[in-house]
Design an enzyme around this catalytic site. Structure first.
Site, PDB file in Angstrom:
ATOM      1  N   ASN A  27      33.695  40.504  40.896  1.00  0.00           N
ATOM      2  CA  ASN A  27      32.787  40.230  39.789  1.00  0.00           C
ATOM      3  C   ASN A  27      32.639  38.718  39.640  1.00  0.00           C
ATOM      4  O   ASN A  27      33.550  38.043  39.159  1.00  0.00           O
ATOM      5  CB  ASN A  27      33.327  40.845  38.495  1.00  0.00           C
ATOM      6  CG  ASN A  27      32.416  40.610  37.307  1.00  0.00           C
ATOM      7  OD1 ASN A  27      31.266  40.189  37.456  1.00  0.00           O
ATOM      8  ND2 ASN A  27      32.918  40.867  36.113  1.00  0.00           N
ATOM      9  N   LYS A  29      30.782  37.268  37.621  1.00  0.00           N
ATOM     10  CA  LYS A  29      30.471  36.943  36.224  1.00  0.00           C
ATOM     11  C   LYS A  29      29.278  35.973  36.178  1.00  0.00           C
ATOM     12  O   LYS A  29      28.342  36.129  36.950  1.00  0.00           O
ATOM     13  CB  LYS A  29      31.707  36.411  35.515  1.00  0.00           C
ATOM     14  CG  LYS A  29      32.890  37.380  35.612  1.00  0.00           C
ATOM     15  CD  LYS A  29      34.037  37.026  34.708  1.00  0.00           C
ATOM     16  CE  LYS A  29      35.146  38.045  34.858  1.00  0.00           C
ATOM     17  NZ  LYS A  29      36.254  37.823  33.900  1.00  0.00           N
ATOM     18  N   HIS A 111      32.117  46.430  31.023  1.00  0.00           N
ATOM     19  CA  HIS A 111      33.075  45.333  31.146  1.00  0.00           C
ATOM     20  C   HIS A 111      33.448  44.815  29.763  1.00  0.00           C
ATOM     21  O   HIS A 111      32.621  44.786  28.848  1.00  0.00           O
ATOM     22  CB  HIS A 111      32.492  44.203  32.004  1.00  0.00           C
ATOM     23  CG  HIS A 111      33.510  43.201  32.415  1.00  0.00           C
ATOM     24  ND1 HIS A 111      33.928  42.184  31.583  1.00  0.00           N
ATOM     25  CD2 HIS A 111      34.210  43.049  33.569  1.00  0.00           C
ATOM     26  CE1 HIS A 111      34.838  41.452  32.208  1.00  0.00           C
ATOM     27  NE2 HIS A 111      35.028  41.971  33.407  1.00  0.00           N
ATOM     28  N   GLU A 113      33.791  41.995  28.547  1.00  0.00           N
ATOM     29  CA  GLU A 113      32.979  40.887  28.033  1.00  0.00           C
ATOM     30  C   GLU A 113      31.645  41.392  27.494  1.00  0.00           C
ATOM     31  O   GLU A 113      31.092  40.814  26.551  1.00  0.00           O
ATOM     32  CB  GLU A 113      32.792  39.832  29.132  1.00  0.00           C
ATOM     33  CG  GLU A 113      34.082  39.093  29.431  1.00  0.00           C
ATOM     34  CD  GLU A 113      34.185  38.548  30.851  1.00  0.00           C
ATOM     35  OE1 GLU A 113      35.278  38.098  31.213  1.00  0.00           O
ATOM     36  OE2 GLU A 113      33.181  38.592  31.594  1.00  0.00           O
ATOM     37  N   GLU A 180      40.831  47.599  33.058  1.00  0.00           N
ATOM     38  CA  GLU A 180      41.028  46.163  32.939  1.00  0.00           C
ATOM     39  C   GLU A 180      41.736  45.843  31.625  1.00  0.00           C
ATOM     40  O   GLU A 180      41.119  45.854  30.563  1.00  0.00           O
ATOM     41  CB  GLU A 180      39.692  45.414  33.024  1.00  0.00           C
ATOM     42  CG  GLU A 180      38.556  46.029  32.219  1.00  0.00           C
ATOM     43  CD  GLU A 180      37.390  45.077  32.028  1.00  0.00           C
ATOM     44  OE1 GLU A 180      37.308  44.088  32.752  1.00  0.00           O
ATOM     45  OE2 GLU A 180      36.585  45.334  31.116  1.00  0.00           O
ATOM     46  N   GLY A 186      41.509  36.647  33.123  1.00  0.00           N
ATOM     47  CA  GLY A 186      41.308  35.204  33.055  1.00  0.00           C
ATOM     48  C   GLY A 186      42.422  34.453  32.362  1.00  0.00           C
ATOM     49  O   GLY A 186      42.308  33.255  32.121  1.00  0.00           O
ATOM     50  N   SER A 226      43.369  40.324  36.481  1.00  0.00           N
ATOM     51  CA  SER A 226      43.777  39.127  37.234  1.00  0.00           C
ATOM     52  C   SER A 226      44.457  39.468  38.553  1.00  0.00           C
ATOM     53  O   SER A 226      45.492  38.906  38.913  1.00  0.00           O
ATOM     54  CB  SER A 226      44.697  38.239  36.377  1.00  0.00           C
ATOM     55  OG  SER A 226      43.991  37.684  35.289  1.00  0.00           O
TER      56      SER A 226
END
Length: 268
Positions: A27, A29, A111, A113, A180, A186, A226
């Site tokens: 990904n 992003k 996701h 985010e 996730e 991150g 991660s």
């Protein structure tokens, strides 16, 4: 038909007996900041051995036409988002019809985010999943809990809520679950292989009890916290981890080593 509860030990055993081809996604992003950097990122994907593992990449939508033809056979393009309806007055969105027209087969939904920053809730995401599957796309559907939710023992409560409205759509041939842990995205933090395996096994057990044992055995569950070249080998050894959804490391040459790690353990 009512699905009978499947004990954890049985769910894990049957998962081992049913080979699931590993799948690893990168990904990107909202990266890179310049089209001049795309060729380097494409090269990272093309360095992967895709003979024993499915590989996909999630570029920014505006970059897809620039890179789609540059990937070698075996690397699939998977946009990071999709609309909940077709074309029309939906400013800023991309429709499934447009993706299908571009010969794209996969899309990423859910996701963390998107859930956090763009307020996509479980009902919206269930609507999106039904829509993209109806149009012939396959989907990587992401779920995950925040740090405070894990620390308060609510991990599965959160994950079940995120899966409840999509359980009728879970077809192993069309949907991949990406677990996730939000607290590990991150941050440099990663769940230990044992913790990741426990959560993956609990997800599979819930699917066995609430969808079917066959679906639980066949559906692939990626780890998305991660993952990198260093931790991928140990994570790959866990029986219920079928691949990775990779963030930061997908922008680096080490992405190929993540694909190699799980291919060595579970490639088929």
């Amino acid at each position: 038909r009512v699905a009978l509860p499947v004990p954890r030990a049985f769910a894990t055993l049957t998962a081992r007996n049913m080979p699931r081809k590993p799948i690893v996604g990168g990904n990107w992003k909202c990266n890179p900041d310049s089209v001049a950097k795309l060729d380097e990122l494409v090269a990272n994907l093309n360095a992967c051995d895709t003979s024993k593992c499915e590989v996909y990449v999630c570029p920014v939508s505006v970059h897809i036409p620039l890179v789609q033809s540059k990937f070698k056979e075996g690397v699939m393009v998977c946009p990071q988002n999709c609309n909940f309806k077709g074309c029309g007055a939906y400013t800023g969105e991309v429709s499934a019809e447009q993706l299908v027209d571009m010969k794209i087969e996969w899309v990423l939904l859910g996701h963390s985010e998107r859930r956090e920053y763009f307020k996509e809730d479980d009902t919206m995401l269930a609507t999106k999943l039904a829509y993209v599957l109806d149009k012939g796309l396959k989907c990587v559907f992401a779920i995950g809990e925040k740090k405070e939710e894990r620390e308060s023992g609510k991990t599965m409560e959160v994950l079940i809520k995120q899966m409840e409205q999509i359980k009728g759509l879970l077809d192993p041939a069309k949907v991949v679950i990406a677990y996730e842990p939000v607290w590990a995205i991150g941050t440099g933090l990663t769940a230990t292989p044992e913790v990741a395996q426990e959560t993956h096994a609990d997800i599979r057990k819930w699917i066995a009890e609430n969808v079917s044992a066959e679906c639980a055995e066949g559906i692939r569950i990626q780890y998305g916290g991660s993952a990198n070249g260093k931790n991928a080998p140990d994570l790959s050894k866990q029986p219920d981890i079928d691949g990775f959804l990779v963030g930061g490391a997908s922008l680096k040459p080490e992405f190929a080593s993540i694909v190699a790690a799980i291919s060595e353990v579970k490639g088929c």
